[in-house]
Motif scaffolding. Structure first.
Motif, short mmCIF file in Angstrom:
data_model
loop_
_atom_site.label_atom_id
_atom_site.label_comp_id
_atom_site.label_asym_id
_atom_site.label_seq_id
_atom_site.Cartn_x
_atom_site.Cartn_y
_atom_site.Cartn_z
N PRO A 1 -13.78 -8.82 2.91
CA PRO A 1 -13.60 -7.52 4.02
C PRO A 1 -13.52 -6.25 3.24
CG PRO A 1 -11.70 -9.03 3.51
CD PRO A 1 -12.77 -9.67 2.86
N ILE A 2 -13.84 -6.24 2.22
CA ILE A 2 -14.04 -5.01 1.20
C ILE A 2 -15.48 -4.33 1.66
CG2 ILE A 2 -14.22 -3.85 -1.06
CD1 ILE A 2 -11.42 -4.26 0.44
N LEU A 3 -16.59 -5.33 1.66
CA LEU A 3 -17.90 -5.10 1.87
C LEU A 3 -18.21 -3.54 2.82
CD1 LEU A 3 -20.75 -5.43 0.99
CD2 LEU A 3 -21.04 -7.37 2.93
N PRO A 4 -17.74 -3.65 3.90
CA PRO A 4 -18.05 -2.53 4.64
C PRO A 4 -17.87 -1.18 3.88
CG PRO A 4 -17.44 -4.00 6.19
CD PRO A 4 -17.05 -4.51 4.81
N SER A 5 -16.56 -0.98 3.36
CA SER A 5 -16.09 0.25 2.86
C SER A 5 -16.84 0.21 1.36
CB SER A 5 -14.43 0.31 2.57
OG SER A 5 -14.07 -0.79 1.57
N ALA A 6 -17.16 -0.74 0.67
CA ALA A 6 -18.05 -0.83 -0.74
C ALA A 6 -19.48 -0.28 -0.28
CB ALA A 6 -18.07 -2.18 -1.17
N LEU A 7 -20.06 -0.34 0.88
CA LEU A 7 -21.31 0.03 1.26
C LEU A 7 -21.13 1.64 1.78
CD1 LEU A 7 -22.73 -2.98 3.01
CD2 LEU A 7 -23.21 -2.38 0.89
N ALA A 8 -19.96 1.91 2.17
CA ALA A 8 -19.82 3.37 2.96
C ALA A 8 -19.48 4.33 1.60
CB ALA A 8 -18.60 3.20 3.78
N VAL A 9 -18.47 4.22 0.79
CA VAL A 9 -18.32 5.01 -0.29
C VAL A 9 -19.16 5.65 -1.01
CG1 VAL A 9 -17.76 3.67 -2.39
CG2 VAL A 9 -16.32 5.59 -1.84
N VAL B 1 -13.60 16.27 -8.59
CA VAL B 1 -12.87 15.94 -7.34
C VAL B 1 -13.31 16.77 -6.32
CG1 VAL B 1 -10.37 15.41 -6.50
CG2 VAL B 1 -10.82 15.12 -8.96
N GLY B 2 -13.65 15.97 -5.03
CA GLY B 2 -13.96 16.55 -3.94
C GLY B 2 -12.93 16.42 -2.83
N LEU B 3 -13.48 16.74 -1.65
CA LEU B 3 -12.64 16.66 -0.32
C LEU B 3 -12.72 15.39 0.32
CD1 LEU B 3 -13.44 20.18 0.98
CD2 LEU B 3 -11.76 19.58 -0.51
N ALA B 4 -13.78 14.58 0.61
CA ALA B 4 -13.86 13.52 1.21
C ALA B 4 -12.96 12.27 0.70
CB ALA B 4 -15.28 12.83 1.23
N GLY B 5 -11.96 11.81 1.70
CA GLY B 5 -10.83 10.88 1.27
C GLY B 5 -10.93 9.80 2.22
N THR B 6 -9.62 9.20 2.41
CA THR B 6 -9.58 8.01 3.34
C THR B 6 -9.93 8.28 4.74
OG1 THR B 6 -7.77 7.30 1.81
CG2 THR B 6 -7.82 6.26 3.90
N PRO B 7 -9.82 9.40 5.47
CA PRO B 7 -10.17 9.55 6.72
C PRO B 7 -11.79 9.32 7.00
CG PRO B 7 -8.62 11.00 6.34
CD PRO B 7 -8.72 10.32 5.00
N GLN B 8 -12.44 10.00 5.74
CA GLN B 8 -13.90 10.27 5.84
C GLN B 8 -14.52 8.77 5.53
OE1 GLN B 8 -11.92 12.51 4.43
NE2 GLN B 8 -12.25 14.02 5.69
N LEU B 9 -13.52 7.84 4.85
CA LEU B 9 -14.34 6.60 4.21
C LEU B 9 -14.16 5.82 5.68
CD1 LEU B 9 -15.27 4.51 2.49
CD2 LEU B 9 -12.96 4.12 1.58
N THR B 10 -13.01 5.70 6.40
CA THR B 10 -13.07 4.93 7.56
C THR B 10 -14.13 5.38 8.56
OG1 THR B 10 -10.49 4.99 7.32
CG2 THR B 10 -11.37 4.41 9.47
N GLU B 11 -14.50 6.53 8.79
CA GLU B 11 -15.31 6.82 9.55
C GLU B 11 -16.89 6.34 8.92
OE1 GLU B 11 -17.51 11.09 10.65
OE2 GLU B 11 -15.43 11.03 10.96
N ALA B 12 -16.94 6.85 7.66
CA ALA B 12 -18.23 6.09 7.27
C ALA B 12 -18.42 4.48 7.22
CB ALA B 12 -18.50 6.67 5.82
N THR B 13 -17.18 3.89 7.00
CA THR B 13 -17.35 2.53 7.03
C THR B 13 -17.64 1.95 8.42
OG1 THR B 13 -15.67 2.19 5.45
CG2 THR B 13 -15.69 0.35 6.91
N ASP B 14 -17.13 2.54 9.64
CA ASP B 14 -17.51 2.41 10.79
C ASP B 14 -18.96 2.36 11.18
OD1 ASP B 14 -14.92 1.42 11.07
OD2 ASP B 14 -14.19 3.26 12.48
N ALA B 15 -19.21 3.58 10.50
CA ALA B 15 -20.87 4.05 10.74
C ALA B 15 -21.87 2.65 10.20
CB ALA B 15 -21.23 5.22 10.14
N ARG B 16 -21.37 2.35 8.82
CA ARG B 16 -22.07 1.12 8.13
C ARG B 16 -22.11 -0.08 8.82
NH1 ARG B 16 -22.38 5.29 6.06
NH2 ARG B 16 -24.26 5.50 7.18
#
Length: 153
Positions: free
Chosen positions: A9-17, A29-44
């Motif tokens: 189940p980690i695969l989608p977020s591993a492809l998104a990060v 250290v940058g700005l993109a965090g958990t909310p952006q990761l959720t969005e990017a995961t859904d996109a992948r």
């Protein structure tokens, strides 16, 4: 830190990060965090990237490694094994989670996995000099320069 299987189940977020990491290049250290990761995961998931990765993982053409915390990948990358050689690609860390050694740990996991699959040569390309210094600490050394040929117009 682990190798991510086709049904993990980690695969989608591993492809998104890595997409978020490359959108904010560098090692700071940058700005993109958990909310952006959720969005990017859904996109992948939506664009078919996850399904394509599943096929490649099952065929042994891609291996994915990830540093996981609270059910999501914070850093991830891949290696592409073929005939005793493997290229490490797409190693990136969620910008908000940088400066913790996660990319280096992902790289170490990928190298170990590539070696366990019989790769005598493991190579990668660094995006810039700062990133190259991180890989040099792990033992990679510069042996050349990669060039890109683009079609003439």
């Amino acid at each position: 830190m682990r190798i991510v299987g086709a049904d993990d189940p980690i695969l989608p977020s591993a492809l998104a990060v890595p997409h978020l990491a490359f959108a904010e290049p560098g090692t700071h250290v940058g700005l993109a965090g958990t909310p952006q990761l959720t969005e990017a995961t859904d996109a992948r998931i939506a664009d078919g990237s996850v399904d394509r990765a599943v096929v490649r993982i099952r065929a042994g053409r891609t291996a994915v490694a990830a540093a996981v915390e609270h059910g999501s990948a914070l850093s991830a990358g891949q290696h592409q094994p073929l005939a005793g050689v493997s290229e490490i690609v797409g190693v990136g860390t969620l910008p908000a989670a940088r400066r913790r050694g996660l990319a280096l740990a992902v790289t170490a996991t990928l190298v170990a996995d590539a070696r366990s699959r019989g790769a005598a040569t493991v190579f990668l390309s660094a995006g810039d000099d700062d990133v190259a210094r991180v890989y040099a600490r792990f033992g990679f050394r510069k042996i050349g320069t990669a060039l890109i040929a683009e079609p003439s117009e």
